[in-house]
Design an enzyme around this catalytic site. Sequence first.
Site, PDB file in Angstrom:
ATOM      1  N   PHE A   1      14.759   4.320   9.740  1.00  0.00           N
ATOM      2  CA  PHE A   1      13.501   3.908   9.472  1.00  0.00           C
ATOM      3  C   PHE A   1      12.482   5.259   9.387  1.00  0.00           C
ATOM      4  CE2 PHE A   1       9.165   1.972  10.216  1.00  0.00           C
ATOM      5  CZ  PHE A   1       9.284   0.861   9.215  1.00  0.00           C
ATOM      6  N   VAL A   2      11.874   5.206   8.292  1.00  0.00           N
ATOM      7  CA  VAL A   2      11.052   6.306   8.076  1.00  0.00           C
ATOM      8  C   VAL A   2       9.409   5.918   8.024  1.00  0.00           C
ATOM      9  CG1 VAL A   2      12.874   7.651   6.924  1.00  0.00           C
ATOM     10  CG2 VAL A   2      11.601   6.432   5.488  1.00  0.00           C
TER      11      VAL A   2
ATOM     12  N   GLU B   1       7.590   2.581  -6.765  1.00  0.00           N
ATOM     13  CA  GLU B   1       7.674   2.115  -5.220  1.00  0.00           C
ATOM     14  C   GLU B   1       7.824   3.237  -4.395  1.00  0.00           C
ATOM     15  OE1 GLU B   1       7.130   0.293  -3.204  1.00  0.00           O
ATOM     16  OE2 GLU B   1       8.427  -1.768  -3.123  1.00  0.00           O
TER      17      GLU B   1
ATOM     18  N   LYS C   1       0.883  -1.206  -0.035  1.00  0.00           N
ATOM     19  CA  LYS C   1       0.012  -0.023   0.186  1.00  0.00           C
ATOM     20  C   LYS C   1       0.925   1.336   0.056  1.00  0.00           C
ATOM     21  CE  LYS C   1      -2.989  -2.419   3.467  1.00  0.00           C
ATOM     22  NZ  LYS C   1      -3.063  -2.250   4.837  1.00  0.00           N
TER      23      LYS C   1
ATOM     24  N   ASP D   1      14.722  -0.648  -0.526  1.00  0.00           N
ATOM     25  CA  ASP D   1      15.408  -0.804   0.649  1.00  0.00           C
ATOM     26  C   ASP D   1      16.597  -2.018   0.446  1.00  0.00           C
ATOM     27  OD1 ASP D   1      16.555  -0.572   3.480  1.00  0.00           O
ATOM     28  OD2 ASP D   1      14.805  -1.745   4.260  1.00  0.00           O
TER      29      ASP D   1
HETATM   30  P1  IMP Z   1      12.899  -4.020   0.356  1.00  0.00           P
HETATM   31  O1  IMP Z   1      12.325  -5.228   0.075  1.00  0.00           O
HETATM   32  O2  IMP Z   1      13.750  -4.183   1.490  1.00  0.00           O
HETATM   33  O3  IMP Z   1      13.367  -3.141  -0.517  1.00  0.00           O
HETATM   34  O4  IMP Z   1      11.496  -3.400   1.103  1.00  0.00           O
HETATM   35  C1  IMP Z   1      10.606  -2.690   0.296  1.00  0.00           C
HETATM   36  C2  IMP Z   1       9.589  -2.343   1.159  1.00  0.00           C
HETATM   37  O5  IMP Z   1       9.585  -2.433   2.671  1.00  0.00           O
HETATM   38  C3  IMP Z   1       8.929  -0.920   1.052  1.00  0.00           C
HETATM   39  O6  IMP Z   1       8.158  -0.983  -0.302  1.00  0.00           O
HETATM   40  C4  IMP Z   1       8.354  -0.588   2.046  1.00  0.00           C
HETATM   41  O7  IMP Z   1       6.932  -0.854   1.967  1.00  0.00           O
HETATM   42  C5  IMP Z   1       9.058  -1.413   3.338  1.00  0.00           C
HETATM   43  N1  IMP Z   1      10.014  -0.330   3.895  1.00  0.00           N
HETATM   44  C6  IMP Z   1      11.453  -0.520   3.673  1.00  0.00           C
HETATM   45  N2  IMP Z   1      12.120   0.499   4.394  1.00  0.00           N
HETATM   46  C7  IMP Z   1      11.093   1.187   5.105  1.00  0.00           C
HETATM   47  C8  IMP Z   1      10.963   2.214   5.997  1.00  0.00           C
HETATM   48  O8  IMP Z   1      12.030   2.878   6.301  1.00  0.00           O
HETATM   49  N3  IMP Z   1       9.765   2.802   6.489  1.00  0.00           N
HETATM   50  C9  IMP Z   1       8.788   1.985   6.084  1.00  0.00           C
HETATM   51  N4  IMP Z   1       8.530   0.988   5.239  1.00  0.00           N
HETATM   52  C10 IMP Z   1       9.736   0.414   4.695  1.00  0.00           C
HETATM   53 MG    MG Z   2       5.893  -0.960  -0.290  1.00  0.00          MG
END
Ligand code: IMP
Ligand code: MG
Length: 181
Positions: free
Chosen positions: A152-153, A99, A44, A103
């Site tokens: 963490f944001v 996106e 979302k 991360d």
């Molecule tokens: P990834 O698979 O680790 O790249 O994470 C991607 C998803 O993790 C993003 O689409 C977010 O929903 C969530 N996410 C990653 N970092 C944060 C953050 O700092 N705050 C909130 N959600 C995050």
């Molecule tokens: Mg996401």
Amino acid sequence: MTMHPDVERILVSEEEAREICRRLGAQISKDYAGKKLLLVSVLKGAIVFMADLLRYITCDCQIDFMAVSSYSGVKTTGVVKFKKDLDINPDGCDILLVEDILDSGITLEYLKNILIDRNAASIRVCTFLDKPTNRRANIQAEYVGKVIPDEFVVGYGLDYNEKYRNLPYVGILSPKVYADK
Ligand code: IMP
Ligand code: MG
């Protein structure tokens, strides 16, 4: 704009968010003119960015949504759960994955791999925020709003346990909020 008491510091203000959407929207409109652009937002978290970005895209486009989850609290579980597929058949479309934040990259790598098998003409990634220091998958975004440090944001669609998505800015969540969780 008064700051939420759980937010330590604002990283992207409302004004900067608008400026980012304006810049990326103009670039995307140029790059995809005459193509069959399909914007795919990842639910979302990306809905706020998608809605803002969309209004700065001037070429013809379609939108659709996918949903996955890998997060529990402030940590990725590393295991992506597939929750919602596209409604539109992406065959022949130029897909732009929209996106909120890139991360570890595990989520986008997973989604890209699913879409690669669907005969899309091209697949690129547009992310509002990029946290490159935490990358674990081999994935880059072609369009990046802002590179941020490994904090963490929340806000502008991003949540902590489903909270704070409605903040109009992106802020660093105060560690005291999740310290004893
Ligand atoms: P990834 O698979 O680790 O790249 O994470 C991607 C998803 O993790 C993003 O689409 C977010 O929903 C969530 N996410 C990653 N970092 C944060 C953050 O700092 N705050 C909130 N959600 C995050
Ligand atoms: Mg996401």
